[in-house]
Scaffold this motif. Structure first.
Motif, mmCIF file in Angstrom:
data_model
loop_
_atom_site.group_PDB
_atom_site.id
_atom_site.type_symbol
_atom_site.label_atom_id
_atom_site.label_comp_id
_atom_site.label_asym_id
_atom_site.label_seq_id
_atom_site.Cartn_x
_atom_site.Cartn_y
_atom_site.Cartn_z
ATOM 1 N N GLY A 278 0.768 -1.233 0.000
ATOM 2 C CA GLY A 278 0.000 0.000 0.000
ATOM 3 C C GLY A 278 0.793 1.273 0.000
ATOM 4 N N TYR A 279 2.128 1.181 0.224
ATOM 5 C CA TYR A 279 2.910 2.408 0.359
ATOM 6 C C TYR A 279 4.102 2.458 -0.590
ATOM 7 C CZ TYR A 279 4.759 6.474 2.839
ATOM 8 O OH TYR A 279 5.184 7.739 3.160
ATOM 9 N N LEU A 280 4.672 1.301 -0.911
ATOM 10 C CA LEU A 280 5.803 1.238 -1.830
ATOM 11 C C LEU A 280 5.286 0.828 -3.198
ATOM 12 C CD1 LEU A 280 8.333 -0.652 0.477
ATOM 13 C CD2 LEU A 280 8.063 1.824 0.185
ATOM 14 N N SER A 281 5.510 1.676 -4.188
ATOM 15 C CA SER A 281 4.942 1.440 -5.515
ATOM 16 C C SER A 281 6.047 1.311 -6.560
ATOM 17 C CB SER A 281 4.008 2.599 -5.890
ATOM 18 O OG SER A 281 3.536 2.459 -7.208
ATOM 19 N N PRO A 282 6.080 0.194 -7.318
ATOM 20 C CA PRO A 282 7.106 0.017 -8.351
ATOM 21 C C PRO A 282 6.712 0.693 -9.660
ATOM 22 C CG PRO A 282 5.760 -1.933 -8.248
ATOM 23 C CD PRO A 282 5.219 -0.990 -7.193
ATOM 24 N N THR A 283 6.396 1.991 -9.598
ATOM 25 C CA THR A 283 5.853 2.679 -10.780
ATOM 26 C C THR A 283 6.610 3.967 -11.060
ATOM 27 O OG1 THR A 283 4.217 3.803 -9.376
ATOM 28 C CG2 THR A 283 3.542 1.748 -10.443
ATOM 29 N N LEU A 284 7.906 4.023 -10.773
ATOM 30 C CA LEU A 284 8.674 5.247 -10.973
ATOM 31 C C LEU A 284 8.593 5.698 -12.430
ATOM 32 C CD1 LEU A 284 10.567 7.302 -9.651
ATOM 33 C CD2 LEU A 284 12.486 5.860 -10.363
ATOM 34 N N GLY A 285 8.133 6.948 -12.633
ATOM 35 C CA GLY A 285 8.046 7.494 -13.975
ATOM 36 C C GLY A 285 6.826 7.079 -14.757
ATOM 37 N N GLN A 286 5.936 6.268 -14.163
ATOM 38 C CA GLN A 286 4.724 5.832 -14.849
ATOM 39 C C GLN A 286 3.591 6.809 -14.581
ATOM 40 O OE1 GLN A 286 4.740 3.104 -16.902
ATOM 41 N NE2 GLN A 286 6.934 3.124 -16.458
ATOM 42 N N PRO A 287 2.597 6.889 -15.495
ATOM 43 C CA PRO A 287 1.450 7.779 -15.262
ATOM 44 C C PRO A 287 0.696 7.373 -14.002
ATOM 45 C CG PRO A 287 1.512 6.999 -17.543
ATOM 46 C CD PRO A 287 2.531 6.205 -16.787
ATOM 47 N N ASP A 288 0.104 8.360 -13.341
ATOM 48 C CA ASP A 288 -0.692 8.081 -12.153
ATOM 49 C C ASP A 288 -1.873 7.203 -12.508
ATOM 50 O OD1 ASP A 288 0.978 9.628 -10.654
ATOM 51 O OD2 ASP A 288 -0.269 11.427 -10.765
ATOM 52 N N ARG A 289 -2.189 6.276 -11.611
ATOM 53 C CA ARG A 289 -3.363 5.422 -11.816
ATOM 54 C C ARG A 289 -4.587 6.126 -11.265
ATOM 55 N NH1 ARG A 289 -1.065 0.356 -8.716
ATOM 56 N NH2 ARG A 289 -0.304 2.126 -7.500
ATOM 57 N N VAL A 290 -5.609 6.251 -12.087
ATOM 58 C CA VAL A 290 -6.834 6.944 -11.689
ATOM 59 C C VAL A 290 -7.964 5.936 -11.622
ATOM 60 C CG1 VAL A 290 -8.485 8.745 -12.266
ATOM 61 C CG2 VAL A 290 -6.056 9.072 -12.768
ATOM 62 N N SER A 291 -8.626 5.886 -10.496
ATOM 63 C CA SER A 291 -9.742 4.964 -10.324
ATOM 64 C C SER A 291 -11.012 5.571 -10.907
ATOM 65 C CB SER A 291 -9.946 4.658 -8.839
ATOM 66 O OG SER A 291 -11.125 3.911 -8.652
ATOM 67 N N ASP A 292 -11.829 4.725 -11.517
ATOM 68 C CA ASP A 292 -13.113 5.175 -12.051
ATOM 69 C C ASP A 292 -14.239 4.998 -11.044
ATOM 70 O OD1 ASP A 292 -12.002 5.853 -14.508
ATOM 71 O OD2 ASP A 292 -12.228 3.812 -15.288
ATOM 72 N N ASP A 293 -13.920 4.535 -9.838
ATOM 73 C CA ASP A 293 -14.953 4.309 -8.833
ATOM 74 C C ASP A 293 -15.648 5.613 -8.487
ATOM 75 O OD1 ASP A 293 -14.190 1.723 -8.822
ATOM 76 O OD2 ASP A 293 -13.001 1.837 -6.993
ATOM 77 N N GLU A 294 -16.951 5.562 -8.410
ATOM 78 C CA GLU A 294 -17.733 6.732 -8.016
ATOM 79 C C GLU A 294 -18.049 6.648 -6.530
ATOM 80 O OE1 GLU A 294 -18.623 9.392 -9.715
ATOM 81 O OE2 GLU A 294 -17.551 8.686 -11.491
#
Length: 241
Positions: A30-46
């Motif tokens: 939940g805190y360490l993310s292997p996404t350096l330089g990747q676009p932010d993930r946006v949730s579609d949840d309403e």
């Protein structure tokens, strides 16, 4: 917004019952993310429910390269294993009944301390940086720029989120009051908005005039009526279907 404190208290309660291994897993996932330089993930949840309160979504994490992430995760797992060895198996694996064994055990404890202290300082740095980031975010939330973004759709540094902007909402409200056969006379809407919301005009949204604003927003259709003989052109608008 009214549930923020309850959500925080629930998360604290959930964490307080977890084992060290479970906490390490939560940190990894939940805190360490292997996404350096990747676009932010946006949730579609309403958001659920029918409340008129403001809804916010916030994500806070440390982004690492996939290689660094794998290294850190392995390091955390090794730290948990070291803790388990010291707490549960130290007397089983160390000979503390002889002087030589005690010297060896003492040396092992020194090595463990250095290992633990190194990890502590690294994680303390994460926590300190996280707190600084939260403080800067909190300071930004007190600025007029943030209020304009949150309430009126005016983005810091320029640009407008037109679909969520106050000015588009006001133009649509004017439609409900003034529309004639589906079209609203722009000058009448401008007069209404000027009387009821004088702080909201084209320049606040980076536009030179109302027709420029309607064009930039891409939310409305325009219709012009020209009468000639020096008569002013009438501009009508309506929301796009």
């Amino acid at each position: 917004m009214s549930k923020l404190q309850a959500i925080r208290e629930r998360r604290i309660a959930e964490v307080s019952t977890k084992t060290l291994g479970q906490l390490a897993g939560a940190l990894e996932q939940g805190y360490l993310s292997p996404t350096l330089g990747q676009p932010d993930r946006v949730s579609d949840d309403e958001p659920q429910g029918t409340s008129n309160e403001i809804w916010l979504r916030h994500t806070h994490c440390i982004e690492l390269s996939p290689e660094k992430h794998a290294e850190v995760v392995a390091d955390i797992k090794a730290l948990v294993a070291l803790r388990n060895e010291l707490v549960h198996h130290f007397l089983e694996v160390q000979d503390i009944l002889s002087i030589e064994g005690c010297v060896k055990a003492d040396r092992h404890l020194d090595d463990c301390y250095e290992r633990i202290d190194r990890s502590y300082r690294e994680m303390h740095g994460w926590a300190t940086t996280g707190m600084e980031a939260k403080q800067r975010a909190a300071a930004f939330m007190q600025t007029p720029e943030f209020i304009d973004m949150l309430l009126h759709g005016i983005l810091p540094g320029g640009g407008v989120h037109w679909e969520a902007s106050t000015i588009v909402r006001l133009l649509r409200e004017a439609e409900t009051k003034l529309a004639n056969d589906g079209w609203t006379l722009l000058k009448d809407a401008v007069a209404l908005i000027g009387r009821e919301h004088p702080d909201h005009g084209p320049r606040r949204y980076g536009c030179n005039g109302w027709r420029h604003l309607l064009h930039e927003s891409r939310q409305f259709l325009l219709r012009k009526e020209r009468f000639g003989n020096g008569m002013p052109t009438l501009v009508w608008y309506r929301t796009k279907a």
